[in-house]
Design an enzyme around this catalytic site. Structure first.
Site, short mmCIF file in Angstrom:
data_model
loop_
_atom_site.label_atom_id
_atom_site.label_comp_id
_atom_site.label_asym_id
_atom_site.label_seq_id
_atom_site.Cartn_x
_atom_site.Cartn_y
_atom_site.Cartn_z
N SER A 122 -28.93 -1.13 -41.45
CA SER A 122 -29.73 -0.15 -40.72
C SER A 122 -31.13 -0.06 -41.35
O SER A 122 -31.82 -1.06 -41.47
CB SER A 122 -29.02 1.20 -40.71
OG SER A 122 -29.61 2.09 -39.79
N ASP A 177 -23.70 -1.17 -30.48
CA ASP A 177 -24.47 -0.24 -31.32
C ASP A 177 -25.25 0.74 -30.44
O ASP A 177 -26.15 0.34 -29.70
CB ASP A 177 -25.44 -1.05 -32.19
CG ASP A 177 -26.07 -0.22 -33.30
OD1 ASP A 177 -26.22 1.00 -33.12
OD2 ASP A 177 -26.42 -0.79 -34.34
N HIS A 211 -22.50 1.05 -34.58
CA HIS A 211 -23.46 1.05 -35.69
C HIS A 211 -22.68 1.05 -37.00
O HIS A 211 -22.65 2.05 -37.74
CB HIS A 211 -24.39 2.25 -35.59
CG HIS A 211 -25.62 2.13 -36.46
ND1 HIS A 211 -26.54 1.11 -36.34
CD2 HIS A 211 -26.07 2.90 -37.50
CE1 HIS A 211 -27.50 1.26 -37.23
NE2 HIS A 211 -27.23 2.33 -37.96
#
Length: 232
Positions: A122, A177, A211
């Site tokens: 991320s 995601d 995610h």
């Protein structure tokens, strides 16, 4: 490890997964926001190589605009998660300099830059991409999981004289995601191919993954590290 970690603030509170043998490479992964870095250190332990050390520095706590200015671990401020969202240029550059200080520290302790991989998930992956591509030292590679290239409009000009033009990049993304859509990841991969040698960019996607990571992705990371950093 030799040297004074206190001279590099991020190392003082970092989680380290040390190798079982003499360390000849120092890839590390950066984690941030609400992600528990200790759990990621455990994930790295599951794919550890005996001659490699993983350093997981802790992001500082700052107000994050995207989360209603709540104070939380974050490498830089986030105003949005779309390709055209405004960015915290000063914060990104400051964070990159802090990571480069870790690289310099490791180099002083005998780890050559071409045995160092930057990586993260991320925002940590985003910072890894920006730091490596603007670094003055030739690094081994980048692991970029579920992320994007910060200040992407500044590239390829922002790359430091093409020092890392041939750097290997493993970019992975979950196809489901909801935070950073896989489309954003694909756009990032195409942008990266204009910054480094296109054949050096791998973009892998994982069906059903949101995610987060998955065992298949972690095995891809392990194989990438083994290929770039063979035992010496």
């Amino acid at each position: 490890m030799c040297g004074n970690n206190m001279s590099v603030p991020l190392l003082a509170d970092a989680v380290t997964v040390s190798g079982a043998e003499r360390e000849t490479a120092a890839p590390w992964i950066l984690f941030l926001l609400s992600l528990p870095r200790h759990s990621w250190a455990d994930a790295l332990s599951s794919i550890r190589l005996p001659y490699v050390k993983y350093i997981c520095p802790h992001a500082p706590r700052i107000p994050v605009t995207l989360n209603m200015k709540m104070v939380m671990p974050s490498w830089f401020d986030l105003m949005g998660l779309t390709p055209d969202a405004p960015e915290d240029e000063a914060g990104i550059k400051k964070a990159a300099e802090n990571i480069k200080a870790i690289i310099e520290h490791e180099m002083k302790n005998g780890i050559p830059p071409n045995r160092i991989i930057l990586g993260g998930f991320s925002q940590g992956g985003a910072l890894s991409l920006y730091t490596a591509l603007t670094c003055q030292h030739q690094l081994a590679g980048i692991v970029a999981l579920s992320c994007w290239l910060p200040l992407h409009k500044a590239f390829p000009q922002a790359a430091n004289n093409g020092v890392n033009k041939d750097i290997a990049i493993l970019q992975c993304h979950g196809e489901m995601d909801p935070m950073i859509p896989v489309r954003f990841g694909a756009l990032t991969a195409e942008k990266l191919k204009s910054v480094v040698t296109p054949t050096k960019v791998q973009f892998k996607t994982y069906p059903g993954v949101m995610h987060s990571s998955c065992p298949q992705e972690m095995m891809a990371v392990k194989e990438f590290i083994e290929k770039l950093l063979p035992r010496i």
